[in-house]
Enzyme design. Structure first.
Site, PDB file in Angstrom:
ATOM      1  N   PRO A  89       0.790  -1.299   0.158  1.00 15.66           N
ATOM      2  CA  PRO A  89      -0.081   0.226  -0.304  1.00 15.66           C
ATOM      3  C   PRO A  89       0.852   1.531  -0.105  1.00 15.66           C
ATOM      4  CG  PRO A  89      -0.653  -1.407   1.792  1.00 15.66           C
ATOM      5  CD  PRO A  89       0.501  -2.114   1.115  1.00 15.66           C
ATOM      6  N   GLU A 116       3.109  -8.478   8.376  1.00 16.99           N
ATOM      7  CA  GLU A 116       3.002  -6.972   8.047  1.00 16.99           C
ATOM      8  C   GLU A 116       3.871  -6.287   7.309  1.00 16.99           C
ATOM      9  OE1 GLU A 116       1.237  -5.660  10.577  1.00 16.99           O
ATOM     10  OE2 GLU A 116       0.570  -7.790  10.912  1.00 16.99           O
ATOM     11  N   ARG A 154      -3.170  -9.082 -21.062  1.00 18.84           N
ATOM     12  CA  ARG A 154      -4.215  -8.679 -21.854  1.00 18.84           C
ATOM     13  C   ARG A 154      -3.749  -7.792 -23.097  1.00 18.84           C
ATOM     14  NH1 ARG A 154      -7.360  -5.066 -21.029  1.00 18.84           N
ATOM     15  NH2 ARG A 154      -9.306  -5.786 -21.821  1.00 18.84           N
ATOM     16  N   ASP A 169     -11.156  -0.337 -24.128  1.00 14.00           N
ATOM     17  CA  ASP A 169     -11.219  -0.309 -22.898  1.00 14.00           C
ATOM     18  C   ASP A 169     -11.215   0.998 -22.253  1.00 14.00           C
ATOM     19  OD1 ASP A 169     -11.174  -3.102 -22.700  1.00 14.00           O
ATOM     20  OD2 ASP A 169      -8.954  -3.148 -22.529  1.00 14.00           O
TER      21      ASP A 169
HETATM   22  C1  4GT Z   1      -2.471  -3.744  -0.014  1.00 13.37           C
HETATM   23  C2  4GT Z   1      -1.825  -3.826  -1.155  1.00 13.37           C
HETATM   24  C3  4GT Z   1      -0.721  -4.728  -1.359  1.00 13.37           C
HETATM   25  C4  4GT Z   1      -0.921  -5.331   0.908  1.00 13.37           C
HETATM   26  C5  4GT Z   1      -2.258  -2.842  -2.220  1.00 13.37           C
HETATM   27  C6  4GT Z   1       2.852  -6.469   2.732  1.00 13.37           C
HETATM   28  C7  4GT Z   1       2.077  -7.537   3.460  1.00 13.37           C
HETATM   29  C8  4GT Z   1       1.736  -6.153   1.717  1.00 13.37           C
HETATM   30  C9  4GT Z   1       0.662  -7.745   3.065  1.00 13.37           C
HETATM   31  C10 4GT Z   1       0.424  -6.721   1.767  1.00 13.37           C
HETATM   32  N1  4GT Z   1      -2.138  -4.582   0.876  1.00 13.37           N
HETATM   33  N2  4GT Z   1      -0.463  -5.447  -0.522  1.00 13.37           N
HETATM   34  N3  4GT Z   1      -0.144  -4.779  -2.464  1.00 13.37           N
HETATM   35  N4  4GT Z   1      -3.454  -2.032  -1.925  1.00 13.37           N
HETATM   36  N5  4GT Z   1      -0.561  -6.264   1.659  1.00 13.37           N
HETATM   37  O1  4GT Z   1      -1.931  -2.965  -3.371  1.00 13.37           O
END
Ligand code: 4GT
Length: 258
Positions: A89, A116, A154, A169
């Site tokens: 994220p 985590e 794709r 698209d």
């Molecule tokens: C959200 C996204 C992602 C996670 C996203 C590391 C451990 C990241 C869990 C993982 N959450 N990855 N790519 N919004 N969580 O793209």
């Protein structure tokens, strides 16, 4: 297209790629997916891939050594030129332009984290870019990797039956949202399909679709119009849309002095 994925759950990726467009691309050899499990690079007898976070707190962290070894091994196996992308994220938000760029490059390595997340020093030493699918949290990066594999595959020439389908698209060549789609029955619960789509007039149909795409984009995602590729005719239509809306807004203003 060659896509590498580093994951503690390679079966999740493998089994999800057997369906639909991506499944066919894989069967035809247009998509090759290389999987690497950090657990196979753990050196202790329990094959440990996680550890407690320094500073305390809940959850575990993916430890650096087996993860880094998995990334290096996969990069080597793929010829050394693929960029390494950590999915989290905290990354830059993924979009169609990124999908196009990775398709053009021909290879990419996606790192799916668990727990985590991964030790920050792996990000500093073995990752080229950090990419997110949006402002939400997943329990692992595998579903993010799958979404990206689909979006990139794709775009590969020959994967979609009709070479024009990816241009039409949402976010295709024009940068507009897609127009609405209709199929039989002509009347569904009293809602009729637009007559022009049944007219057989291909020019009129193309114009209607273009105008609906512009209208939809202006209503739902107006910020996309700033970077959309519009013709003079499109601009004239957009101006008329805005004027029409301004008149409607005006008509619904409370009348002063009453
Ligand atoms: C959200 C996204 C992602 C996670 C996203 C590391 C451990 C990241 C869990 C993982 N959450 N990855 N790519 N919004 N969580 O793209």
């Amino acid at each position: 297209m060659r896509i590498g994925v580093v994951t503690l759950f390679p079966e999740m990726i493998e089994q999800s790629l057997e369906f639909g467009v991506v499944g066919r691309a894989k069967a035809a050899g247009q998509l090759v997916v290389e999987l690497e499990n950090p657990r196979n690079w753990a050196k202790d007898k329990h094959r440990t891939v996680d550890d407690r976070p320094f500073g305390g707190g809940p959850g575990m962290v993916m430890k650096p050594e087996p993860l880094r070894d998995a990334i290096v091994a996969l990069k080597e196996k793929m010829g050394g030129s693929a960029s390494v992308v950590y999915l989290s994220p905290q990354g830059q938000v993924f979009d169609q332009a990124m999908a196009r760029e990775w398709q053009r490059q021909g290879s990419v390595i996606l790192i799916s984290g668990r727990y985590e997340g991964i030790d920050e020093r792996v990000i500093q030493t073995a990752i080229d870019e950090e990419v997110s699918l949006g402002n939400f949290v997943l329990s692992g990066g595998e579903f993010a990797a799958l979404a990206i594999i689909d979006a990139v595959t794709r775009l590969e020439p020959g994967v979609l039956g009709d070479p024009l389908s990816s241009e039409e698209d949402s976010f295709g060549d024009s940068g507009l949202l897609d127009c609405p789609h209709y199929t039989r029955p002509e009347d569904y619960q009293g809602l009729k399909a637009p007559q022009v789509l049944l007219s057989g007039d291909h020019k009129a149909i193309a114009l209607w679709r273009r105008q609906r795409a512009i209208e939809k984009t202006w209503q739902c995602r107006p910020e996309l119009l700033e970077s959309a590729v519009l013709t003079d005719e499109d601009e004239i239509f957009l101006t008329s849309l805005k004027k029409l809306q301004a008149r409607k807004d005006d008509a619904t203003q409370p009348t002063k002095g009453i």
